[in-house]
Enzyme design. Structure first.
Site, PDB file in Angstrom:
ATOM      1  N   THR A  97      47.644  37.150  32.467  1.00  0.00           N
ATOM      2  CA  THR A  97      47.435  38.362  33.251  1.00  0.00           C
ATOM      3  C   THR A  97      47.043  39.438  32.245  1.00  0.00           C
ATOM      4  O   THR A  97      47.315  39.316  31.043  1.00  0.00           O
ATOM      5  CB  THR A  97      48.721  38.802  33.984  1.00  0.00           C
TER       6      THR A  97
ATOM      7  N   ARG B 200      46.281  45.507  36.592  1.00  0.00           N
ATOM      8  CA  ARG B 200      46.672  44.265  37.258  1.00  0.00           C
ATOM      9  C   ARG B 200      45.450  43.353  37.336  1.00  0.00           C
ATOM     10  O   ARG B 200      44.423  43.737  37.905  1.00  0.00           O
ATOM     11  CB  ARG B 200      47.145  44.637  38.661  1.00  0.00           C
TER      12      ARG B 200
ATOM     13  N   ASP C  23      49.760  29.307  29.661  1.00  0.00           N
ATOM     14  CA  ASP C  23      49.704  30.543  30.442  1.00  0.00           C
ATOM     15  C   ASP C  23      50.501  31.580  29.664  1.00  0.00           C
ATOM     16  O   ASP C  23      51.734  31.520  29.605  1.00  0.00           O
ATOM     17  CB  ASP C  23      50.328  30.268  31.815  1.00  0.00           C
TER      18      ASP C  23
ATOM     19  N   TYR D  48      29.011  45.283  44.169  1.00  0.00           N
ATOM     20  CA  TYR D  48      29.071  43.805  44.209  1.00  0.00           C
ATOM     21  C   TYR D  48      28.371  43.241  42.987  1.00  0.00           C
ATOM     22  O   TYR D  48      27.230  43.588  42.717  1.00  0.00           O
ATOM     23  CB  TYR D  48      28.395  43.283  45.476  1.00  0.00           C
TER      24      TYR D  48
ATOM     25  N   LYS E 225      51.370  43.397  32.422  1.00  0.00           N
ATOM     26  CA  LYS E 225      52.550  43.005  31.619  1.00  0.00           C
ATOM     27  C   LYS E 225      52.430  43.545  30.184  1.00  0.00           C
ATOM     28  O   LYS E 225      51.978  44.654  30.007  1.00  0.00           O
ATOM     29  CB  LYS E 225      52.736  41.488  31.632  1.00  0.00           C
TER      30      LYS E 225
ATOM     31  N   GLU F  22      28.482  39.593  42.011  1.00  0.00           N
ATOM     32  CA  GLU F  22      28.673  38.136  41.950  1.00  0.00           C
ATOM     33  C   GLU F  22      27.809  37.540  40.842  1.00  0.00           C
ATOM     34  O   GLU F  22      26.651  37.921  40.682  1.00  0.00           O
ATOM     35  CB  GLU F  22      28.302  37.509  43.295  1.00  0.00           C
TER      36      GLU F  22
HETATM   37  C1  LIG Z   1      53.468  33.167  33.489  1.00  0.00           C
HETATM   38  C2  LIG Z   1      52.876  33.808  34.703  1.00  0.00           C
HETATM   39  N1  LIG Z   1      51.738  33.310  35.186  1.00  0.00           N
HETATM   40  C3  LIG Z   1      51.160  33.830  36.295  1.00  0.00           C
HETATM   41  C4  LIG Z   1      51.717  34.891  36.953  1.00  0.00           C
HETATM   42  C5  LIG Z   1      51.082  35.385  38.222  1.00  0.00           C
HETATM   43  O1  LIG Z   1      50.422  36.558  38.030  1.00  0.00           O
HETATM   44  P1  LIG Z   1      49.998  37.469  39.280  1.00  0.00           P
HETATM   45  O2  LIG Z   1      51.255  37.991  39.865  1.00  0.00           O
HETATM   46  O3  LIG Z   1      49.130  38.507  38.633  1.00  0.00           O
HETATM   47  O4  LIG Z   1      49.224  36.598  40.217  1.00  0.00           O
HETATM   48  C6  LIG Z   1      52.903  35.455  36.469  1.00  0.00           C
HETATM   49  C7  LIG Z   1      53.504  36.601  37.183  1.00  0.00           C
HETATM   50  O5  LIG Z   1      54.587  37.011  37.042  1.00  0.00           O
HETATM   51  C8  LIG Z   1      53.496  34.884  35.317  1.00  0.00           C
HETATM   52  O6  LIG Z   1      54.656  35.355  34.840  1.00  0.00           O
END
Ligand SMILES: Cc1ncc(COP(=O)(O)O)c(C=O)c1O
Length: 411
Positions: A222, A231, A196, A51, A225, A53
């Site tokens: 993320t 992950r 994002d 843990y 990918k 935190e």
């Molecule tokens: C642009 C984008 N943002 C966020 C996510 C969400 O990620 P997670 O599945 O790890 O929660 C994805 C997942 O495919 C994504 O393509």
């Protein structure tokens, strides 16, 4: 895995099945990849017992001398890759990272301008089924028939709606964005600018496409990918938002970070800093462009006018009269895994849409290049054109397995 085999035969058996599936199939889901053995090893460690935190040097539990080391390493390496002012490596995944970012700088009811789902945006960018859409008011923007974003239209929409946040980024869009234009529009309406980069983080890390980091206030991603890590999620931001982001992650949204995951992020970031990763990132794009060219040759309609990144969105229904679901199922039978996907303003529903999304990250990790992609495009076409003919599908499946054996997963 002798312990797992002894203790839990059912999980062991599912795992061996999955190992075989990944080895003998061509993984072409644009959001998937194969991590290295070093990343896998870091994931399966005793860091999962701990843990932690809080943040390095400011934890709520004792015994942090080694967890602080790995979290600091992940932070240092992420900053080196992306050149960001501040980074939080604790988000459990991409969707929580977005939620943490929204709640760091917005109040319930605030307005966000995000990309429409069927035009390539992500669920967490405003789809009504999500929690974020229940808390914030999302307005969607779309792409034009040429596949580009009309920035004048976006500016007019921003002036009309006066959003608190303008959000860029996507899950199925295949063109580059004009970061400067996003910045100018955000400045004009005094909005916080967020992007994002979950899909393109690896391409940015490998300098195969331009980085949005200098232009955006907040950058979420993320770590799986294209970035080829475990992950997980991550948030980068300008110093101004650092404290709000950290507080929003913990204690605002999450509890203890998953330290085995943070350790694996550090390992993956170390790999992304190596010169080989630049070649990998460039090859992902070359492979996607080859796929685009070949599929066009076979009469497929490629959405957004083509690709600048690691994926293509294909209108299979419009091109061949085969639905996205039918194409996905047929390709599954030959060992090519892709996903059905909506095309912009899809006349069909999300359960059986018009399109499929195909990506090159995993296949490129195996070492496949243009020559192999040309073969793959040929199989995709033959499969879709003969999707009811089991005999043909069987023959192609054997070819797919043969190719996979030539490119084993050995990183
Ligand atoms: C642009 C984008 N943002 C966020 C996510 C969400 O990620 P997670 O599945 O790890 O929660 C994805 C997942 O495919 C994504 O393509």
């Amino acid at each position: 895995m002798k312990n797992l085999k002894k203790v839990d035969k059912e999980v062991y058996s599912a795992l061996t099945g999955e190992i075989k599936r990944q080895a003998e199939g061509l993984e072409m889901i644009a959001s998937e990849n194969y991590v290295s053995k070093a990343v896998l090893e870091a994931l399966g460690t005793v860091f999962t017992n701990k843990y932690s935190e809080g943040y390095p040097g400011k934890r709520y539990y004792g015994g942090q001398e080694y967890t602080d080391v790995v979290e600091n390493l992940a932070i240092k390496r992420a900053k080196k890759i992306f050149g960001c002012d501040h980074v939080n490596v604790q988000p459990h995944s991409g969707a929580p990272a977005n939620m943490i970012a929204y709640s760091a700088v917005l109040k319930p009811g605030d307005k966000i301008l995000g990309m429409d789902l069927s035009h390539g945006g992500h669920l967490t960018h405003g789809h009504p089924v999500t929690l974020s859409a229940k808390i914030y008011k999302f307005i969607g923007y779309k792409t034009e028939s040429n596949g580009k974003i009309d920035y004048e239209k976006l500016e007019q929409l921003a002036i009309k709606e006066k959003p608190k946040m303008i959000l860029a980024g996507f899950s199925a869009y295949s063109r580059n964005l004009n970061y400067k234009k996003f910045r100018q529009i955000a400045n004009k309406v005094d909005a916080i600018l967020m992007i994002d980069i979950a899909h393109i983080a690896g391409l940015i890390a490998g300098k195969a496409i331009a980085s949005p980091v200098p232009y955006f206030d907040i950058v979420t991603t993320t770590t799986h990918k294209t970035l080829r890590g475990p992950r997980g999620g991550m948030i980068m931001c300008k110093t101004k938002y650092a404290s709000a982001i950290d507080k929003s992650a913990f204690p605002g949204f999450q509890g203890g970070p998953h330290m085995n995951n943070v350790a694996a992020k550090a390992v993956a970031f170390g790999e992304a800093l190596k010169p080989e990763f630049k070649k990998y990132a460039q090859q992902m794009i070359l492979n996607a462009k080859t796929l685009e060219k070949e599929l066009k040759k076979y009469g497929f309609k490629i959405m957004f006018g083509g690709t600048d990144n690691h994926m293509v969105l294909v209108d299979v229904f419009g091109s061949k009269g085969v639905t996205g679901k039918e194409a996905e199922e047929a390709l599954d039978k030959i060992g090519i895994t892709i996903n059905k996907n909506m095309i912009p303003d899809d006349p069909r529903g999300p359960i059986d849409p018009s399109g499929i999304r195909i990506g090159t990250p995993a296949l490129t990790t195996r070492g496949m290049k243009e020559e192999e992609v040309r073969k793959v495009a040929n199989w995709i076409n033959a499969t879709i054109e003969n999707y009811k003919d089991e005999k043909v599908l069987n023959i192609i499946h054997k070819e797919v397995i043969k190719l996979c054996k030539k490119f084993p997963l050995n990183r």
